[in-house]
Design a protein around this motif. Structure first.
Motif, PDB file in Angstrom:
ATOM      1  N   VAL A  33      -4.036   1.399  -4.998  1.00  0.00           N
ATOM      2  CA  VAL A  33      -5.183   1.393  -5.784  1.00  0.00           C
ATOM      3  C   VAL A  33      -6.190   1.219  -4.725  1.00  0.00           C
ATOM      4  O   VAL A  33      -7.493   2.080  -4.760  1.00  0.00           O
ATOM      5  N   VAL A  34      -6.141   0.560  -3.720  1.00  0.00           N
ATOM      6  CA  VAL A  34      -7.076   0.233  -2.637  1.00  0.00           C
ATOM      7  C   VAL A  34      -7.414   1.666  -1.682  1.00  0.00           C
ATOM      8  O   VAL A  34      -8.315   1.934  -1.264  1.00  0.00           O
ATOM      9  N   ALA A  35      -6.169   2.498  -1.399  1.00  0.00           N
ATOM     10  CA  ALA A  35      -6.116   3.522  -0.892  1.00  0.00           C
ATOM     11  C   ALA A  35      -6.863   4.585  -1.756  1.00  0.00           C
ATOM     12  O   ALA A  35      -7.655   5.537  -1.012  1.00  0.00           O
ATOM     13  N   ASP A  36      -7.028   4.522  -2.911  1.00  0.00           N
ATOM     14  CA  ASP A  36      -7.677   5.204  -3.892  1.00  0.00           C
ATOM     15  C   ASP A  36      -9.124   5.114  -3.900  1.00  0.00           C
ATOM     16  O   ASP A  36      -9.834   5.923  -3.895  1.00  0.00           O
ATOM     17  N   LEU A  37      -9.533   3.664  -4.375  1.00  0.00           N
ATOM     18  CA  LEU A  37     -10.798   3.046  -4.936  1.00  0.00           C
ATOM     19  C   LEU A  37     -11.367   2.568  -3.770  1.00  0.00           C
ATOM     20  O   LEU A  37     -12.644   2.492  -3.768  1.00  0.00           O
ATOM     21  N   HIS A  38     -10.776   2.377  -2.716  1.00  0.00           N
ATOM     22  CA  HIS A  38     -11.239   1.761  -1.416  1.00  0.00           C
ATOM     23  C   HIS A  38     -11.533   0.326  -1.730  1.00  0.00           C
ATOM     24  O   HIS A  38     -11.441  -0.287  -2.971  1.00  0.00           O
ATOM     25  N   MET A  94     -13.512  -0.147  -7.453  1.00  0.00           N
ATOM     26  CA  MET A  94     -12.966  -1.645  -7.474  1.00  0.00           C
ATOM     27  C   MET A  94     -13.692  -2.497  -8.274  1.00  0.00           C
ATOM     28  O   MET A  94     -13.106  -3.472  -8.978  1.00  0.00           O
ATOM     29  N   VAL A  95     -15.074  -2.504  -8.224  1.00  0.00           N
ATOM     30  CA  VAL A  95     -15.862  -3.730  -9.065  1.00  0.00           C
ATOM     31  C   VAL A  95     -15.625  -3.466 -10.391  1.00  0.00           C
ATOM     32  O   VAL A  95     -15.444  -4.396 -11.166  1.00  0.00           O
ATOM     33  N   ALA A  96     -15.427  -1.956 -11.132  1.00  0.00           N
ATOM     34  CA  ALA A  96     -15.299  -1.698 -12.323  1.00  0.00           C
ATOM     35  C   ALA A  96     -14.034  -2.212 -12.757  1.00  0.00           C
ATOM     36  O   ALA A  96     -13.606  -2.967 -13.901  1.00  0.00           O
ATOM     37  N   LEU A  97     -12.783  -1.992 -11.927  1.00  0.00           N
ATOM     38  CA  LEU A  97     -11.555  -2.578 -12.056  1.00  0.00           C
ATOM     39  C   LEU A  97     -11.429  -3.770 -12.386  1.00  0.00           C
ATOM     40  O   LEU A  97     -10.765  -4.420 -13.177  1.00  0.00           O
ATOM     41  N   ILE A  98     -12.185  -4.754 -11.329  1.00  0.00           N
ATOM     42  CA  ILE A  98     -12.032  -6.055 -11.654  1.00  0.00           C
ATOM     43  C   ILE A  98     -12.599  -6.650 -12.706  1.00  0.00           C
ATOM     44  O   ILE A  98     -12.310  -7.608 -13.463  1.00  0.00           O
ATOM     45  N   ALA A  99     -14.121  -5.990 -13.265  1.00  0.00           N
ATOM     46  CA  ALA A  99     -14.437  -6.241 -14.457  1.00  0.00           C
ATOM     47  C   ALA A  99     -13.502  -6.119 -15.689  1.00  0.00           C
ATOM     48  O   ALA A  99     -13.488  -6.876 -16.467  1.00  0.00           O
ATOM     49  N   PHE A 100     -12.940  -4.825 -15.707  1.00  0.00           N
ATOM     50  CA  PHE A 100     -12.050  -4.493 -16.890  1.00  0.00           C
ATOM     51  C   PHE A 100     -10.635  -5.411 -16.898  1.00  0.00           C
ATOM     52  O   PHE A 100     -10.423  -5.747 -17.825  1.00  0.00           O
ATOM     53  N   ARG A 101     -10.292  -6.014 -15.552  1.00  0.00           N
ATOM     54  CA  ARG A 101      -9.090  -6.859 -15.616  1.00  0.00           C
ATOM     55  C   ARG A 101      -9.708  -8.398 -15.981  1.00  0.00           C
ATOM     56  O   ARG A 101      -8.774  -8.851 -16.633  1.00  0.00           O
ATOM     57  N   GLY A 102     -10.855  -8.721 -15.921  1.00  0.00           N
ATOM     58  CA  GLY A 102     -11.244  -9.810 -16.483  1.00  0.00           C
ATOM     59  C   GLY A 102     -11.162  -9.811 -18.058  1.00  0.00           C
ATOM     60  O   GLY A 102     -10.912 -10.877 -18.797  1.00  0.00           O
ATOM     61  N   ILE A 103     -11.590  -8.520 -18.649  1.00  0.00           N
ATOM     62  CA  ILE A 103     -11.380  -8.192 -20.008  1.00  0.00           C
ATOM     63  C   ILE A 103     -10.071  -8.496 -20.512  1.00  0.00           C
ATOM     64  O   ILE A 103      -9.654  -9.084 -21.565  1.00  0.00           O
ATOM     65  N   LEU A 276       2.114  -6.138   0.011  1.00  0.00           N
ATOM     66  CA  LEU A 276       1.227  -5.482   0.924  1.00  0.00           C
ATOM     67  C   LEU A 276       1.718  -5.531   2.257  1.00  0.00           C
ATOM     68  O   LEU A 276       1.527  -4.581   3.065  1.00  0.00           O
ATOM     69  N   HIS A 277       2.486  -6.551   2.581  1.00  0.00           N
ATOM     70  CA  HIS A 277       3.208  -6.395   3.927  1.00  0.00           C
ATOM     71  C   HIS A 277       4.127  -5.500   4.115  1.00  0.00           C
ATOM     72  O   HIS A 277       4.410  -4.588   5.312  1.00  0.00           O
ATOM     73  N   VAL A 278       5.043  -5.124   3.085  1.00  0.00           N
ATOM     74  CA  VAL A 278       6.006  -4.120   3.097  1.00  0.00           C
ATOM     75  C   VAL A 278       5.406  -2.778   3.468  1.00  0.00           C
ATOM     76  O   VAL A 278       5.853  -1.862   4.077  1.00  0.00           O
ATOM     77  N   GLN A 279       4.552  -2.645   2.701  1.00  0.00           N
ATOM     78  CA  GLN A 279       3.759  -1.196   2.775  1.00  0.00           C
ATOM     79  C   GLN A 279       2.989  -0.969   3.840  1.00  0.00           C
ATOM     80  O   GLN A 279       3.143   0.168   4.588  1.00  0.00           O
ATOM     81  N   ALA A 280       2.076  -2.105   4.242  1.00  0.00           N
ATOM     82  CA  ALA A 280       1.003  -1.759   5.452  1.00  0.00           C
ATOM     83  C   ALA A 280       1.696  -2.101   6.464  1.00  0.00           C
ATOM     84  O   ALA A 280       1.256  -1.233   7.748  1.00  0.00           O
ATOM     85  N   GLU A 419      -5.562   4.598   5.315  1.00  0.00           N
ATOM     86  CA  GLU A 419      -4.354   5.706   5.756  1.00  0.00           C
ATOM     87  C   GLU A 419      -2.979   4.841   6.025  1.00  0.00           C
ATOM     88  O   GLU A 419      -2.160   5.578   5.341  1.00  0.00           O
ATOM     89  N   MET A 420      -3.193   3.554   6.296  1.00  0.00           N
ATOM     90  CA  MET A 420      -1.708   2.940   6.513  1.00  0.00           C
ATOM     91  C   MET A 420      -1.233   2.729   5.074  1.00  0.00           C
ATOM     92  O   MET A 420       0.246   2.616   4.739  1.00  0.00           O
ATOM     93  N   LEU A 421      -2.008   2.476   4.007  1.00  0.00           N
ATOM     94  CA  LEU A 421      -1.543   2.298   2.520  1.00  0.00           C
ATOM     95  C   LEU A 421      -1.394   3.508   1.666  1.00  0.00           C
ATOM     96  O   LEU A 421      -0.770   3.430   0.774  1.00  0.00           O
ATOM     97  N   GLY A 422      -1.577   4.793   2.138  1.00  0.00           N
ATOM     98  CA  GLY A 422      -1.491   5.891   1.738  1.00  0.00           C
ATOM     99  C   GLY A 422      -0.053   6.343   1.537  1.00  0.00           C
ATOM    100  O   GLY A 422       0.780   5.956   2.247  1.00  0.00           O
ATOM    101  N   PRO A 423       0.165   7.428   1.045  1.00  0.00           N
ATOM    102  CA  PRO A 423       1.659   8.121   0.886  1.00  0.00           C
ATOM    103  C   PRO A 423       2.075   8.557   2.477  1.00  0.00           C
ATOM    104  O   PRO A 423       3.378   8.345   2.456  1.00  0.00           O
TER     105      PRO A 423
END
Length: 483
Positions: A33-38, A94-103, A276-280, A419-423
């Motif tokens: 998600v971070v790699a996509d939405l920053h 990311m801001v929108a995702l955080i708001a919607f996760r709150g809902i 996060l540790h495993v992927q990055a 880039e480190m978190l990407g595919p």
């Protein structure tokens, strides 16, 4: 009034599984998600806001279920949860995702406490006691299967389906409840809702999480302290308080609240930051990140079921203390493994022990609290235990997110981290840049898991503080609904 208990229980299990799983399923998807939405600085908030929203609404939904009926409140929470799921899957930032996760989290706050209340309506005290290990295993299975399922969904369908997948299961649960469940008649008129307590509790928890997360702590933390003082004053005068303060005069319930907060903190922090540790750092896939924590899927439900059987032959304290020690040992071992640069195989073994400790301690702790509180206060005592466990997880995830961001600030540019978190796991980066960034991030993760180890040690130290709990014989009560 009669109804079919089997389909109702199936609907409740489905809703509990879904809400518990959603709290952790996102953890494995978050690097993608971070790699996509920053927005790496907001990493911890996506999980923390869900737990925060569900935590602060748990007492409110529970009170509404008593005042307005179980079924309408359960369905309202389910609808809010599903709306939040769809919006989260469609989020463009990311801001929108955080708001919607709150809902989504606000709706999830209804699902578990109201589900447990419905179980209380359907079954006698003796039946509930026998089922506690089963429902504990369901919760553990859901919470720990989330990272594994998240990895599989991200790998096959994309991260947005981590949220969309909730819709068919939520609708099925709602249809089964509407079809098969009827609320018992209430003998008294509805009382007043403690609105002031609910508002002050929300303000306090929001300010606390913002402060520990590094968001204007000089302002947020004093607001949290003032909010807490006002909340305690209101609760002392309220005729039907959100959280009766008299509960915490009991040493068992008070100690269980502290232990629950610490258990929630180490569990949610590990499930959030180990992927996060495993992927990055280890440059693993989302599926590999999920399998690193998946052994808890085995340890927790198995230990929960075992605890349910052992409670008839041993004391609650033995199970709670054994489980808490296992959690403390596992968090320390996990920190040492990250410090030594170990791979995922060793992490899986540790996470199995971690899950077993959580299963033993959590199951016995809930039953201990329920028996100590007695039937009249059992619902609110269970809700308060859930509240402290969840708030412990939310605060820990938010605070460790701020710590992690501070550790890598200036050393790992966000573009490099994406880039480190990407595919491709940074395959297109200069090898020297990739090596340096990996080293900085690895060091930061060791610091994060060092804090988790300290919290695990504190959880283990609460074990000896539990006093003995005398078992009381119970008489069967009328069952509201039968097959």
């Amino acid at each position: 009034m009669t109804m079919r208990r089997g389909p109702v229980v199936a609907a409740i299990v489905l809703s509990m599984f879904m809400s518990a799983m959603e709290a952790t399923v996102v953890a494995t998807a978050m690097p993608t998600v971070v790699a996509d939405l920053h927005g790496i600085e907001l990493y911890g908030w996506v999980t923390a806001i869900y737990m925060l929203a569900s935590t602060v609404t748990i007492p409110l939904w529970g009170k509404l279920a008593d005042l307005r009926g179980r079924r309408p409140v359960m369905l309202a929470g389910m609808a809010l949860f599903l709306v939040g799921s769809v919006l989260s899957g469609a989020a463009g930032g990311m801001v929108a995702l955080i708001a919607f996760r709150g809902i989504q989290g606000a709706g999830a706050g209804a699902l578990q406490p109201v589900a447990l209340t419905i179980i209380g309506d359907l079954f006698t005290i003796e039946e509930r006691g026998r089922m506690q290990g089963i429902f504990g295993a369901v919760w553990g299975l859901a919470a720990i299967s989330g990272p594994l399922l998240g990895g599989l969904i991200v790998h096959t369908l994309g991260w947005r389906w981590v949220f969309f997948v909730n819709v068919p299961f939520g609708l099925l649960s709602a249809v089964m409840l509407v079809t098969f469940y009827r609320d018992p008649e209430r003998s008294a008129a509805p009382g007043r809702l403690d609105v002031a307590g609910a508002v002050l509790l929300t303000v306090t928890v929001l300010a606390l999480l913002a402060g520990v997360g590094g968001r204007s702590p000089a302002v947020a933390l004093p607001i949290a302290a003032l909010g807490l003082a006002a909340f305690l004053a209101v609760e002392r005068r309220a005729s039907e308080p959100m959280i009766p303060l008299s509960l915490f005069g009991d040493p068992v319930i008070a100690t269980a609240s502290v232990a629950g907060a610490l258990m929630g903190s180490v569990m949610m922090a590990s499930l959030t930051y180990l992927p996060l540790h495993v992927q990055a750092v280890l440059r693993g896939t989302p599926t590999a990140a999920g399998t690193a924590v998946a052994p808890m899927l085995i340890g927790w439900p198995v230990a929960s079921a075992v605890a349910g059987r052992l409670m008839a032959r041993t004391s609650y304290r033995v199970l709670v203390r054994t489980g808490l020690v296992a959690v403390g040992v596992a968090t320390f071992a996990l920190w040492r493994l990250l410090h030594a640069g170990a791979g995922t195989s060793a992490m899986r073994a540790v996470m199995l022990v971690f899950g077993a400790g959580m299963g033993l301690a959590n199951t016995a702790l809930i039953v201990m609290v329920q028996e100590r509180a007695g039937f009249a206060m059992r619902g609110v005592a269970t809700a308060s235990t859930m509240f402290f466990r969840t708030i412990g997880g939310a605060v820990a995830v938010g605070a460790l997110g701020a710590l992690l961001a501070g550790q890598v600030a200036g050393d790992v540019p966000e573009a490099v981290l994406r880039e480190m978190l990407g595919p491709e796991h940074g395959a297109g980066l200069d090898p020297a840049v990739l090596h340096a960034a990996g080293g900085h991030l690895a060091g930061a993760m060791v610091t994060v898991f060092g804090v988790i180890a300290v919290l695990g040690g504190l959880a283990a130290l609460t074990g000896p503080l539990f006093p003995a709990v005398q078992r009381h014989a119970t008489r069967p009560r009328d069952v509201v609904a039968a097959e």
